[in-house]
Design a protein around this motif. Structure first.
Motif, PDB file in Angstrom:
ATOM      1  N   ASP A  67      14.699 -32.549 -13.281  1.00 41.66           N
ATOM      2  CA  ASP A  67      15.790 -32.578 -14.053  1.00 41.66           C
ATOM      3  C   ASP A  67      15.310 -31.935 -15.342  1.00 41.66           C
ATOM      4  OD1 ASP A  67      17.893 -33.264 -15.700  1.00 41.66           O
ATOM      5  OD2 ASP A  67      17.643 -35.487 -15.484  1.00 41.66           O
ATOM      6  N   CYS A  68      16.042 -30.728 -15.717  1.00 38.91           N
ATOM      7  CA  CYS A  68      15.559 -29.929 -16.637  1.00 38.91           C
ATOM      8  C   CYS A  68      15.899 -30.485 -17.952  1.00 38.91           C
ATOM      9  CB  CYS A  68      16.059 -28.494 -16.729  1.00 38.91           C
ATOM     10  SG  CYS A  68      15.423 -27.671 -15.113  1.00 38.91           S
ATOM     11  N   SER A  69      16.959 -31.509 -17.927  1.00 42.34           N
ATOM     12  CA  SER A  69      17.258 -32.148 -19.403  1.00 42.34           C
ATOM     13  C   SER A  69      16.234 -33.250 -19.950  1.00 42.34           C
ATOM     14  CB  SER A  69      18.402 -32.779 -19.208  1.00 42.34           C
ATOM     15  OG  SER A  69      18.443 -33.923 -18.226  1.00 42.34           O
ATOM     16  N   ASP A  70      15.263 -33.530 -18.829  1.00 39.24           N
ATOM     17  CA  ASP A  70      14.197 -34.579 -18.986  1.00 39.24           C
ATOM     18  C   ASP A  70      12.926 -33.736 -19.401  1.00 39.24           C
ATOM     19  OD1 ASP A  70      12.038 -36.495 -18.942  1.00 39.24           O
ATOM     20  OD2 ASP A  70      13.157 -37.599 -17.524  1.00 39.24           O
ATOM     21  N   LYS A 115      24.523 -34.992 -22.516  1.00 39.08           N
ATOM     22  CA  LYS A 115      24.080 -34.342 -21.298  1.00 39.08           C
ATOM     23  C   LYS A 115      24.322 -32.840 -21.459  1.00 39.08           C
ATOM     24  CE  LYS A 115      21.911 -35.219 -17.251  1.00 39.08           C
ATOM     25  NZ  LYS A 115      20.535 -35.866 -17.318  1.00 39.08           N
ATOM     26  N   THR A 116      25.294 -32.623 -21.675  1.00 41.34           N
ATOM     27  CA  THR A 116      25.627 -30.919 -21.965  1.00 41.34           C
ATOM     28  C   THR A 116      24.631 -30.069 -22.554  1.00 41.34           C
ATOM     29  OG1 THR A 116      28.053 -31.290 -21.364  1.00 41.34           O
ATOM     30  CG2 THR A 116      27.327 -29.275 -22.423  1.00 41.34           C
ATOM     31  N   GLU A 124      21.670 -31.227 -23.567  1.00 47.15           N
ATOM     32  CA  GLU A 124      20.372 -31.615 -22.948  1.00 47.15           C
ATOM     33  C   GLU A 124      20.062 -30.393 -21.771  1.00 47.15           C
ATOM     34  OE1 GLU A 124      20.541 -35.418 -21.634  1.00 47.15           O
ATOM     35  OE2 GLU A 124      20.197 -36.488 -23.742  1.00 47.15           O
ATOM     36  N   VAL A 125      21.030 -30.523 -21.037  1.00 44.83           N
ATOM     37  CA  VAL A 125      21.039 -29.354 -19.944  1.00 44.83           C
ATOM     38  C   VAL A 125      21.239 -28.014 -20.419  1.00 44.83           C
ATOM     39  CG1 VAL A 125      21.742 -28.578 -17.628  1.00 44.83           C
ATOM     40  CG2 VAL A 125      21.725 -30.949 -18.117  1.00 44.83           C
ATOM     41  N   ASN A 126      22.129 -27.607 -21.190  1.00 48.15           N
ATOM     42  CA  ASN A 126      22.530 -26.312 -21.351  1.00 48.15           C
ATOM     43  C   ASN A 126      21.530 -25.714 -22.529  1.00 48.15           C
ATOM     44  OD1 ASN A 126      24.474 -26.455 -19.430  1.00 48.15           O
ATOM     45  ND2 ASN A 126      26.055 -26.385 -20.513  1.00 48.15           N
ATOM     46  N   SER A 152      16.687 -28.031 -22.610  1.00 44.64           N
ATOM     47  CA  SER A 152      15.964 -27.835 -21.243  1.00 44.64           C
ATOM     48  C   SER A 152      15.197 -26.179 -21.570  1.00 44.64           C
ATOM     49  CB  SER A 152      16.773 -27.692 -20.159  1.00 44.64           C
ATOM     50  OG  SER A 152      17.768 -26.513 -20.159  1.00 44.64           O
ATOM     51  N   SER A 166      26.714 -25.564 -26.886  1.00 44.33           N
ATOM     52  CA  SER A 166      25.286 -25.451 -26.099  1.00 44.33           C
ATOM     53  C   SER A 166      25.163 -24.288 -25.816  1.00 44.33           C
ATOM     54  CB  SER A 166      25.617 -26.371 -24.593  1.00 44.33           C
ATOM     55  OG  SER A 166      26.378 -25.892 -24.046  1.00 44.33           O
TER      56      SER A 166
END
Length: 328
Positions: free
Chosen positions: A116-119, A162-163, A165-167, A170, A211
């Motif tokens: 999970d690239c957001s972590d 989350k948007t 964090e991921v976009n 990460s 993002s």
């Protein structure tokens, strides 16, 4: 006869300093003009004569969001180039399928990792595992992305976070994990898969646009840091495509498909890999996006608004049906 000496007057120092400043200004301005002409001629020549593609044989290529969409398709393109593929995704089944397909295309070295690239902690942990089991990544493609598809006031805080964090975030963590080895060897390639929504605001995509704008700003800044420190062997590519027909933006329509078509994912993947191999700094798809960005830079704000209405930017998301776990 004794020699006398007196320190220069303040007016002389100021005059000398001004003269030096003016000379530096003239020299640097001349350098700017000469190099500007040279680089513009170079760009024109590259448009006429195809740029030679670099050899990536044996390189380790890591693609995030490789379980589906253009992440999978880019992996299939690289499978033909005798590289070692490292696939990251949150879908184990998706990665297994991508790995199977790439092997069918001729890839001999394929590794996949659930990540999970957001972590941040998970990115660092899996990155260490990749270095230990595969080696130093030389081409890093940050492709993983999500979209809420909700207007700003309707989007839950958790989805907005989350948007971003991921976009966006990460990219910070993967760069931190893999860039040091590239810098040490002055060799590598960083690829940011952003979006046309990272260049122009879109009604109904506030968090997504934010993002993607941030991802572009981050990638551009890192590129300048590399150049400023003399690490010109680490290349960067920023990709800004319009809507891609991968499922991420299912239901969205385009008002003028000839000018701004919904992009075929295979076409996008091929163009991204070609941009990497020819070391393009920016890739905007379709090509008409280059014209729209040029217009944005000098049009009056009110004219930009009516142009946005004309192009359908106010209504792109009215029929959105895609869901957040799909990749762009």
């Amino acid at each position: 006869m004794p020699i006398s000496w007196s320190p220069p007057s303040s007016s002389w120092i100021l005059a000398t300093g001004f003269t030096n400043l003016r000379m530096n200004f003239l020299l640097e301005t001349l350098q700017l003009i000469v190099l500007s002409i040279y680089y513009n001629v170079e760009a024109i020549i590259k448009c006429i004569i195809p740029t030679k593609k670099k050899d990536v044989t044996g390189e380790i290529v890591l693609i995030t969001g490789a379980g589906s969409g253009i992440g999978r398709l880019m992996a299939l393109e690289f499978a033909r180039l005798d590289v070692a593929l490292v696939l990251w995704d949150i879908s184990q089944e998706g990665m297994k399928e991508t790995a199977r397909l790439t092997k069918e295309k001729g890839a001999s070295r394929v590794h996949y990792y659930l990540c999970d690239c957001s972590d941040k902690s998970e990115v660092y942990r899996v990155a260490k595992q990749v270095k230990r089991e595969v080696g130093d990544v030389r081409i890093l493609i940050n492709n993983a992305g999500i979209v809420t598809g909700k207007k700003f006031m309707d989007a839950p805080d958790s989805l907005i976070e989350k948007t971003l964090e991921v976009n966006t975030m990460s990219h910070f963590w993967t760069y931190k994990a893999f860039l040091p080895a590239m810098v040490d060897n002055n060799h590598g390639h960083l690829v940011c898969i952003s979006s046309s929504a990272g260049l122009i605001g879109v009604n109904g995509l506030a968090d997504y646009c934010a993002s993607k704008f941030a991802a572009i700003g981050f990638a551009e800044s890192v590129a300048l840091e590399l150049l400023a420190t003399g690490k010109d062997g680490v290349k960067t590519t920023i990709v800004c495509p319009y809507f891609i027909n991968t499922g991420m933006f299912d239901g969205c329509s385009t008002k003028w498909p000839t000018l701004l078509p919904i992009l075929d994912p295979v076409y996008v993947a091929k163009n991204v890999v070609n941009a990497i191999l020819t070391e393009q700094s920016y890739l905007l798809l379709p090509r008409s996006m280059n014209l729209l960005m040029a217009l944005k830079s000098f049009l009056p704000s009110k004219q930009s608004v009516i142009l946005g209405k004309y192009l359908g930017a106010f209504n792109f998301m009215d029929t959105f049906q895609g869901h957040q776990k799909k990749r762009n």
